[in-house]
Design an enzyme around this catalytic site. Structure first.
Site, mmCIF file in Angstrom:
data_model
loop_
_atom_site.group_PDB
_atom_site.id
_atom_site.type_symbol
_atom_site.label_atom_id
_atom_site.label_comp_id
_atom_site.label_asym_id
_atom_site.label_seq_id
_atom_site.Cartn_x
_atom_site.Cartn_y
_atom_site.Cartn_z
ATOM 1 N N CYS A 142 28.287 4.356 -0.701
ATOM 2 C CA CYS A 142 28.383 5.212 0.474
ATOM 3 C C CYS A 142 27.032 5.425 1.131
ATOM 4 C CB CYS A 142 28.976 6.564 0.089
ATOM 5 S SG CYS A 142 30.734 6.441 -0.149
ATOM 6 N N ALA A 180 0.810 -1.224 0.000
ATOM 7 C CA ALA A 180 0.000 0.000 0.000
ATOM 8 C C ALA A 180 0.843 1.273 0.000
ATOM 9 C CB ALA A 180 -0.934 0.002 1.216
ATOM 10 N N THR A 232 -4.405 -11.171 13.534
ATOM 11 C CA THR A 232 -5.538 -10.240 13.503
ATOM 12 C C THR A 232 -5.371 -9.257 12.355
ATOM 13 O OG1 THR A 232 -5.886 -10.434 15.868
ATOM 14 C CG2 THR A 232 -6.730 -8.437 14.811
#
Lengths: 402, 141
Positions: A330, A204, A244
């Site tokens: 870097c 998302a 959940t």
């Protein structure tokens, strides 16, 4: 309107939350907080209804049906579930997996883990633009192949793969096709039916939705794809992903998908225009600028450029009002430059000099012009400091004399 | 990565950027690093007849701390004797700039560049001892 600084041109990394998405989510962060698995009261029913609505919305963007969508915490989890889940489920059938060298680490590392567990992995080498061809995939398929995992669009260079052609090869050879479409979804049309995709990852937060939510498309028909779950527990999401449900996140994903579906046709050409304006303005102001990635088969929002004789991190420091990314070593913990650029044959020197620009939904032409000017100024300043540029100029002069 | 104010200062206003005549006998040039590794430093010193460094210049291809490290090194070199310059340690540079661990190699590179420049100057002048006349010639031009 005055230009607001800093300017965000790193939309391949993440995107801001669209206000319309936030509005859709708000009730589920506040009043409608129920657990979608609570079957016995209104709080649960409301949450479940919201989740199922979002499932429809998400499926609608990719040509799937709602039941094919398994919500996850994001594309990394989706890729892990697809690759490890399929490998474990179909191990009896075969132990060979086909992928390529410039996948996201969330595909590469699960494949490496499977290699350690005894699977054979073919790592296809893309061409110099970053394209993996359907022919390469077809040649790699053996009677032991159980999974092909090829991305839709590369996250560093934006190159698009011929997904439909690869899907056709997979279908013809009876091999499952997983596609990491995290960068492509919402920017270009993705259709799991038309493209022959069996498993597809998306997230998302790359499409103006919230972080921490994504999904895996898992084909249920023609063929029915089965996966070994990677998270044991309450048996949520057809047993494929326990835990959940993140209801506000899921609502946000659904809302973000609806906006993309409705606005993509207008948004993609607008992004392409901004992307090319940025590229052209920079190229007009500087010499020794090289495009990394495909000149045309590329995400509408992405342009990755190498500025010879200038190190990428130093350039980002010069333009600190403009947020971008670099393939320079870097900028990472390792001392190696971008493995993607290396794999497509960009020299290490130019990989250290690379910058990825990603325009987005709220980017303006004014911002692009500001960024282009900052790049030109920064590169010129750093080249004045660069012993390599000095040498290149001397060489050019002596060549001109000869 | 958040850098210290000193790194930002040297990066934004680098000292002693430029080039000295690498063919001059009183100039020592050190070029260290490799483009494919993302760091190349060119550091030059100009040394007077008393062995004192009267000028120092640098050009660096590299990240912000590589540029800052070479800028700081040139600043320190000016006015010192060659002997003092040999005592410059990368840890001095790293401490002064508060470089994070992943950037220590930038200070190592700066020390290497200083040493290479001194070596170059010594080599040239060892050779020129045998042909002092030529050295005088070069100095005048």
């Amino acid at each position: 309107m005055a230009l607001k600084l800093p300017i965000y041109l790193d939309h391949n990394a993440t995107t801001p939350l669209d206000k319309r998405v936030l509005e859709a989510m708000m009730p589920y962060l506040t009043t409608d907080f129920g657990n979608a698995a609570s079957r016995n009261h209104a709080f649960g029913w409301k949450a479940e209804a919201a989740v199922e609505n979002a499932r429809e919305q998400t499926a609608g963007l990719i040509g799937a049906t709602a039941k094919d969508i398994v919500f996850t915490s994001g594309a990394t989890e989706s890729n892990n579930l697809a690759i490890k889940g399929a490998a474990e489920m179909y191990r009896e059938k075969g132990n060979h997996i086909i992928t390529d060298l410039i996948e996201h680490k969330a595909v590469i590392d699960p494949c490496k883990r499977l290699e350690q567990a005894g699977f054979q992995v073919t790592w296809l080498k893309p061409d110099r633009f970053g394209v993996v061809s359907a022919e390469q995939v077809a040649e790699a398929v053996t009677d032991k192949t159980i999974l092909i995992s090829i991305m839709a669009a590369n996250n560093e260079i934006g190159t698009l793969n011929p997904v439909a052609a690869i899907g056709a090869v997979a279908k013809q050879r009876g091999v499952l096709f997983h596609c990491d479409a995290t960068q492509a979804v919402g920017k270009i049309p993705m259709d799991v039916e038309a493209m022959g995709i069996d498993l597809m990852s998306l997230s998302a937060h790359k499409i103006y939705g919230p972080k921490g939510i994504g999904c895996l498309y898992v084909r249920r028909k023609g063929p029915r794809v089965r996966l070994t779950c990677q998270m044991d527990g309450g048996g949520h999401e057809r047993g494929m992903r326990s835990g959940t449900l993140n209801v506000p996140g899921i609502v946000g994903l659904g809302a973000a998908c609806v906006i993309c579906r409705c606005e993509m046709a207008d948004e993609a050409p607008r992004l392409t225009g901004l992307r090319d304006r940025l590229h052209q303005t920079i190229a007009a102001g500087l010499d020794y600028v090289f495009l990394n990635g495909h000149p045309t088969q590329r995400l509408p929002n992405t342009v990755n450029l190498s500025f010879a004789y200038v190190e990428g991190e130093a350039l980002m420091m010069k333009m600190k009002d403009v947020a971008v990314s670099s393939g320079s070593a870097c900028t990472s913990a390792s001392l190696e430059p971008s493995y993607v650029l290396r794999a497509i044959g960009v020299s290490d020197e130019l990989a250290h000099s690379s910058i990825r620009f990603g325009v987005g939904r709220f980017t303006t032409g004014e911002e692009v012009d500001y960024a282009a000017a900052a790049v030109v100024r920064g590169v010129n300043e750093l080249r004045e400091l660069s012993p390599l540029y000095e040498q290149a100029r001397e060489n050019r002069r002596s060549q001109a004399k000869a | 990565m958040p850098y210290s104010d000193k790194v930002m200062d040297h990066f934004t206003n680098p000292r002693n950027v430029g080039s000295l005549d690498k063919n001059a006998l009183d100039v020592g040039t050190g070029i260290v690093g490799a483009p494919e590794c993302g760091d190349v430093m060119k550091l030059q010193i100009q040394v007077d007849s008393d062995g004192r460094i009267v000028d120092a210049k640098f050009k660096t291809f590299g990240c912000g701390s590589a540029i800052a490290a070479s800028s700081l090194a040139t600043e320190w070199l000016k006015g010192r004797t060659v002997q003092q310059a040999t005592e410059l340690r990368n840890s001095d540079i790293a401490n002064e700039l508060s470089l994070p661990p992943v950037k220590i190699h930038c200070s190592v590179l700066a020390e290497d560049a200083v040493k290479a420049a001194i070596e170059d100057w010594k080599r040239k002048n060892a050779r020129s001892d045998a042909s002092t006349g030529q050295m005088e010639e070069t100095k005048r031009t």
